[in-house]
Design a protein around this motif. Structure first.
Motif, mmCIF file in Angstrom:
data_model
loop_
_atom_site.group_PDB
_atom_site.id
_atom_site.type_symbol
_atom_site.label_atom_id
_atom_site.label_comp_id
_atom_site.label_asym_id
_atom_site.label_seq_id
_atom_site.Cartn_x
_atom_site.Cartn_y
_atom_site.Cartn_z
ATOM 1 N N SER A 51 25.857 15.982 32.273
ATOM 2 C CA SER A 51 25.801 15.241 31.017
ATOM 3 C C SER A 51 24.458 14.547 30.832
ATOM 4 O O SER A 51 23.976 13.861 31.739
ATOM 5 C CB SER A 51 26.921 14.203 30.966
ATOM 6 O OG SER A 51 26.807 13.408 29.803
ATOM 7 N N PRO A 52 23.844 14.698 29.650
ATOM 8 C CA PRO A 52 22.584 13.982 29.389
ATOM 9 C C PRO A 52 22.782 12.479 29.296
ATOM 10 O O PRO A 52 21.818 11.717 29.335
ATOM 11 C CB PRO A 52 22.126 14.570 28.048
ATOM 12 C CG PRO A 52 23.381 15.063 27.405
ATOM 13 C CD PRO A 52 24.246 15.548 28.525
ATOM 14 N N ASP A 53 24.040 12.052 29.146
ATOM 15 C CA ASP A 53 24.340 10.621 29.066
ATOM 16 C C ASP A 53 24.448 9.962 30.440
ATOM 17 O O ASP A 53 24.587 8.736 30.529
ATOM 18 C CB ASP A 53 25.648 10.394 28.303
ATOM 19 C CG ASP A 53 25.565 10.869 26.865
ATOM 20 O OD1 ASP A 53 24.451 10.816 26.298
ATOM 21 O OD2 ASP A 53 26.585 11.328 26.320
ATOM 22 N N LEU A 105 24.814 20.626 40.347
ATOM 23 C CA LEU A 105 24.961 21.735 39.417
ATOM 24 C C LEU A 105 24.465 21.259 38.059
ATOM 25 O O LEU A 105 24.846 20.173 37.603
ATOM 26 C CB LEU A 105 26.429 22.154 39.320
ATOM 27 C CG LEU A 105 26.732 23.363 38.425
ATOM 28 C CD1 LEU A 105 26.295 24.647 39.120
ATOM 29 C CD2 LEU A 105 28.220 23.417 38.098
ATOM 30 N N MET A 106 23.620 22.040 37.392
ATOM 31 C CA MET A 106 23.101 21.637 36.089
ATOM 32 C C MET A 106 23.863 22.321 34.956
ATOM 33 O O MET A 106 24.227 21.687 33.977
ATOM 34 C CB MET A 106 21.605 21.974 35.993
ATOM 35 C CG MET A 106 20.755 21.328 37.078
ATOM 36 S SD MET A 106 21.009 19.538 37.254
ATOM 37 C CE MET A 106 20.518 18.954 35.646
ATOM 38 N N ASN A 165 20.097 20.476 23.526
ATOM 39 C CA ASN A 165 21.343 20.800 22.849
ATOM 40 C C ASN A 165 22.259 19.605 22.667
ATOM 41 O O ASN A 165 23.448 19.760 22.468
ATOM 42 C CB ASN A 165 22.095 21.910 23.602
ATOM 43 C CG ASN A 165 22.429 21.515 25.021
ATOM 44 O OD1 ASN A 165 21.905 20.542 25.522
ATOM 45 N ND2 ASN A 165 23.293 22.274 25.656
ATOM 46 N N GLU A 166 21.719 18.401 22.712
ATOM 47 C CA GLU A 166 22.576 17.236 22.570
ATOM 48 C C GLU A 166 23.199 17.177 21.186
ATOM 49 O O GLU A 166 24.310 16.713 21.014
ATOM 50 C CB GLU A 166 21.772 15.953 22.839
ATOM 51 C CG GLU A 166 21.293 15.846 24.269
ATOM 52 C CD GLU A 166 20.558 14.547 24.510
ATOM 53 O OE1 GLU A 166 20.859 13.573 23.807
ATOM 54 O OE2 GLU A 166 19.675 14.512 25.380
ATOM 55 N N GLY A 167 22.464 17.658 20.182
ATOM 56 C CA GLY A 167 22.994 17.631 18.821
ATOM 57 C C GLY A 167 23.481 18.994 18.376
ATOM 58 O O GLY A 167 23.406 19.331 17.202
ATOM 59 N N SER A 219 32.263 16.300 38.422
ATOM 60 C CA SER A 219 33.307 15.341 38.074
ATOM 61 C C SER A 219 33.208 14.991 36.590
ATOM 62 O O SER A 219 32.161 15.178 35.960
ATOM 63 C CB SER A 219 33.193 14.075 38.927
ATOM 64 O OG SER A 219 31.935 13.457 38.724
ATOM 65 N N GLU A 220 34.296 14.469 36.051
ATOM 66 C CA GLU A 220 34.359 14.145 34.626
ATOM 67 C C GLU A 220 33.381 13.058 34.218
ATOM 68 O O GLU A 220 32.933 13.032 33.069
ATOM 69 C CB GLU A 220 35.777 13.707 34.254
ATOM 70 C CG GLU A 220 36.799 14.820 34.295
ATOM 71 C CD GLU A 220 38.160 14.350 33.819
ATOM 72 O OE1 GLU A 220 38.366 14.270 32.592
ATOM 73 O OE2 GLU A 220 39.009 14.053 34.676
ATOM 74 N N ASP A 221 33.047 12.171 35.124
ATOM 75 C CA ASP A 221 32.182 11.055 34.749
ATOM 76 C C ASP A 221 30.715 11.452 34.641
ATOM 77 O O ASP A 221 29.907 10.702 34.080
ATOM 78 C CB ASP A 221 32.334 9.896 35.741
ATOM 79 C CG ASP A 221 32.004 10.320 37.171
ATOM 80 O OD1 ASP A 221 31.885 11.536 37.419
ATOM 81 O OD2 ASP A 221 31.888 9.430 38.034
ATOM 82 N N SER A 222 30.355 12.644 35.146
ATOM 83 C CA SER A 222 28.956 13.058 35.114
ATOM 84 C C SER A 222 28.735 14.393 34.395
ATOM 85 O O SER A 222 27.579 14.784 34.196
ATOM 86 C CB SER A 222 28.392 13.175 36.538
ATOM 87 O OG SER A 222 28.506 11.953 37.237
ATOM 88 N N TYR A 223 29.804 15.059 34.013
ATOM 89 C CA TYR A 223 29.682 16.387 33.430
ATOM 90 C C TYR A 223 30.496 16.519 32.149
ATOM 91 O O TYR A 223 31.439 15.762 31.904
ATOM 92 C CB TYR A 223 30.143 17.447 34.435
ATOM 93 C CG TYR A 223 29.181 17.648 35.591
ATOM 94 C CD1 TYR A 223 28.246 18.669 35.568
ATOM 95 C CD2 TYR A 223 29.213 16.799 36.687
ATOM 96 C CE1 TYR A 223 27.361 18.843 36.623
ATOM 97 C CE2 TYR A 223 28.326 16.965 37.741
ATOM 98 C CZ TYR A 223 27.399 17.993 37.708
ATOM 99 O OH TYR A 223 26.517 18.161 38.738
ATOM 100 N N THR A 224 30.117 17.513 31.349
ATOM 101 C CA THR A 224 30.865 17.853 30.141
ATOM 102 C C THR A 224 31.403 19.270 30.279
ATOM 103 O O THR A 224 30.817 20.099 30.990
ATOM 104 C CB THR A 224 29.982 17.769 28.884
ATOM 105 O OG1 THR A 224 28.892 18.705 29.010
ATOM 106 C CG2 THR A 224 29.434 16.366 28.702
#
Length: 276
Positions: free
Chosen positions: A172-174, A184-185, A84-86, A143-148
């Motif tokens: 986040s996939p990034d 948590l995924m 679902n990245e796009g 956290s914001e740096d690892s999640y959306t």
């Protein structure tokens, strides 16, 4: 002479009564109007209403959310081939079917303002579920740096007043060079209460370490659900893992919600979902 005076007084009195009967009410009304019109007055009213709002019960909320999640064509978890990245944004008018799960297009500002708050709220709810034994204690905070975080609306298209706003928190996939162990995924949180409706997470626990019925009972009590009962599916291939249990909760008049708790072997991904 006295008779004439008495007669005159009676005549005057009768005339006064007649005139008052004709003009008195109008004069009193005009006087009252002068004390009311063009004057600003205030009045305290108890139990002021801000308009009618239809409120869904917790059972109805998860039923609606499950129907909307089931209507998605995009995968909901990494295990079901995350791609679902796009992901595109859909307009309400473009949705077909009776249930829609759509990204809120006009909430970019709200998402940005509330992102830090949502992650904090998510961590609070994770801690509550850890205390209840639903989520393993080894799972790390988000956290914001690892999640959306993205806000969605689950809508009954035939009855738009029936809707639930939820946040989807995703790893986040990034995010690079970060282990997914004890992470948590994916999770869906209620926009108003922050409570977690559904989650996927990695942990060190295996299916043999878990007590699914106890965990679902604790989760349902946490949400305020009622009417839990065991559920057996007629389709043995309904899940891609043999390690799962299903339970059913009453929903709306048209049906109930099936809740599945399970674990994907190999990657040790524990899930509790209300969608297929």
């Amino acid at each position: 002479m006295k008779k004439n005076r008495k007669r005159l007084l009676l005549t005057a009195g009768a005339l006064a009564v007649f005139l008052f009967a004709m003009w008195g009410p109008e004069m009193l009304a005009k006087y009252r109007d002068k004390t009311v019109f063009y004057q600003i007055t205030t009045e305290t009213v108890e139990n002021q209403s801000q308009g009618y709002r239809y409120l869904l019960t917790e059972n109805e909320k998860i039923y609606l959310l499950s129907k909307c999640l089931n209507s998605q064509t995009l995968p909901a978890s990494e295990q079901s081939v995350r791609a679902n990245e796009g992901e595109e944004e859909f307009a309400y008018e473009e949705v077909s079917g009776n249930y829609a799960f759509v990204r809120n297009r006009n909430t970019a500002e709200k998402t940005e303002q509330r992102s830090a708050e949502i992650f904090e709220l998510c961590n609070e709810q994770i801690e509550k579920l850890q205390e209840l034994g639903v989520i393993p204690e080894s799972v790390q905070p988000v956290s914001e740096d690892s999640y959306t975080a993205q806000l969605y609306s689950a809508i009954d298209v035939t009855e738009p007043r029936n809707n639930v706003s939820v946040w989807k928190i995703s790893f986040s996939p990034d995010t690079k060079n970060v282990s997914k162990s004890n992470r948590l995924m994916d999770a869906y949180l209620d926009d108003e209460t922050g409570k977690i409706y559904e989650f996927y997470l990695r942990s060190e626990k295996t299916w043999e370490d878990m007590e699914p019925e106890t965990m679902v009972e604790a989760w349902s009590g946490y949400l305020g659900l009622t009417g839990m009962e065991a559920y057996e599916t007629e389709n043995p291939l309904s899940e891609t893992t043999p390690d799962y249990e299903k339970y059913r909760f009453p929903g709306m008049e048209t049906g109930g919600t099936v809740v599945t708790i399970g674990c994907y072997d190999g990657i040790n991904e524990l899930f509790l979902k209300i969608s297929k």
